[in-house]
Enzyme design. Structure first.
Site, PDB file in Angstrom:
ATOM      1  N   CYS A 126     -10.586  -3.146  -4.475  1.00  0.00           N
ATOM      2  CA  CYS A 126      -9.589  -4.156  -4.844  1.00  0.00           C
ATOM      3  C   CYS A 126     -10.228  -5.437  -5.343  1.00  0.00           C
ATOM      4  O   CYS A 126      -9.695  -6.094  -6.237  1.00  0.00           O
ATOM      5  CB  CYS A 126      -8.658  -4.436  -3.667  1.00  0.00           C
ATOM      6  N   CYS A 180      -4.056   0.749  -2.653  1.00  0.00           N
ATOM      7  CA  CYS A 180      -4.002  -0.480  -1.872  1.00  0.00           C
ATOM      8  C   CYS A 180      -2.926  -1.394  -2.464  1.00  0.00           C
ATOM      9  O   CYS A 180      -2.556  -1.271  -3.636  1.00  0.00           O
ATOM     10  CB  CYS A 180      -5.351  -1.187  -1.909  1.00  0.00           C
ATOM     11  N   ASN A 184       0.829  -1.197   0.000  1.00  0.00           N
ATOM     12  CA  ASN A 184       0.000   0.000   0.000  1.00  0.00           C
ATOM     13  C   ASN A 184       0.867   1.252   0.000  1.00  0.00           C
ATOM     14  O   ASN A 184       1.963   1.272   0.556  1.00  0.00           O
ATOM     15  CB  ASN A 184      -1.009   0.009   1.154  1.00  0.00           C
ATOM     16  N   GLU A 225      -3.104  -4.523  -3.312  1.00  0.00           N
ATOM     17  CA  GLU A 225      -3.597  -5.333  -4.417  1.00  0.00           C
ATOM     18  C   GLU A 225      -3.617  -4.532  -5.716  1.00  0.00           C
ATOM     19  O   GLU A 225      -3.240  -5.025  -6.781  1.00  0.00           O
ATOM     20  CB  GLU A 225      -5.009  -5.852  -4.132  1.00  0.00           C
ATOM     21  N   ASN A 230      -1.332   8.509   0.737  1.00  0.00           N
ATOM     22  CA  ASN A 230      -1.151   9.861   0.249  1.00  0.00           C
ATOM     23  C   ASN A 230      -1.879  10.806   1.187  1.00  0.00           C
ATOM     24  O   ASN A 230      -2.936  10.452   1.716  1.00  0.00           O
ATOM     25  CB  ASN A 230      -1.720   9.958  -1.180  1.00  0.00           C
ATOM     26  N   ALA A 231      -1.336  11.998   1.394  1.00  0.00           N
ATOM     27  CA  ALA A 231      -1.975  12.979   2.267  1.00  0.00           C
ATOM     28  C   ALA A 231      -3.402  13.284   1.807  1.00  0.00           C
ATOM     29  O   ALA A 231      -4.272  13.562   2.618  1.00  0.00           O
ATOM     30  CB  ALA A 231      -1.149  14.266   2.327  1.00  0.00           C
ATOM     31  N   SER A 232      -3.652  13.195   0.517  1.00  0.00           N
ATOM     32  CA  SER A 232      -5.004  13.296  -0.023  1.00  0.00           C
ATOM     33  C   SER A 232      -5.529  11.859  -0.066  1.00  0.00           C
ATOM     34  O   SER A 232      -5.313  11.139  -1.044  1.00  0.00           O
ATOM     35  CB  SER A 232      -4.970  13.909  -1.421  1.00  0.00           C
ATOM     36  N   CYS A 264     -10.524  -4.782   0.020  1.00  0.00           N
ATOM     37  CA  CYS A 264     -11.646  -3.845   0.032  1.00  0.00           C
ATOM     38  C   CYS A 264     -12.466  -4.036  -1.252  1.00  0.00           C
ATOM     39  O   CYS A 264     -12.072  -4.769  -2.155  1.00  0.00           O
ATOM     40  CB  CYS A 264     -11.139  -2.404   0.158  1.00  0.00           C
TER      41      CYS A 264
END
Length: 151
Positions: free
Chosen positions: A102, A57, A46, A59, A49-51, A99
């Protein structure tokens, strides 16, 4: 190599990949390992990112790698491991499942590979593993076949 040995090796590759996660926000490291039909293993981790919406992910990162190499139709199985790192260990006793996003990404590769892939979900500490067919995790999936792109 028997099926359990293959599963365990794939899980270990995912565990190793989790060590390369970039997870400064959640502190939760996830690794994925994709087994290709020729026996090769491709991994991903994974990347946060700050955003947050731009986070990748494990996968998705691994599937992007096989797509970029032209191997999108070669997927045979996947293993996912996740937890909080402590030294060389990963903590967490519950298996990590993909998730929804994914599951859809994996479905695309599985349909291109023309197989209902095995998905091995493992806990960070290695105490629990659950294996599923992708069709169990994403029943009635929408994919390339629905667009008439593959048989």
């Amino acid at each position: 190599m028997n099926r359990n040995d293959e599963r365990d090796a794939l899980i270990e590759a995912a565990r190793d990949a989790s060590k390369r996660a970039y997870a400064p926000y959640s502190g939760y490291h996830v690794g994925a390992a994709l087994l290709l039909k020729n026996g090769d293993v491709v991994t991903g981790a994974n990347v946060e990112n700050a955003s947050y919406g731009l986070t990748l992910c494990a996968e998705t990162a691994a599937v992007a790698k096989i797509a970029n190499e032209g191997w999108i139709g070669e997927l045979a199985a996947v293993a996912i491991v996740g937890g909080r790192p402590e030294g060389d260990a990963l903590l967490g006793s519950d298996p990590v499942h993909p998730c929804g996003r994914c599951r859809q990404i994996l479905n695309e590769a599985a349909e291109r590979s023309k197989t209902d892939i095995l998905v091995h979900c493992a806990s960070g500490d290695g105490s629990a593993v659950k294996s599923y067919r992708l069709s169990e995790l994403l029943p009635a999936a929408f994919g390339p076949k629905d667009l008439g792109l593959i048989d």
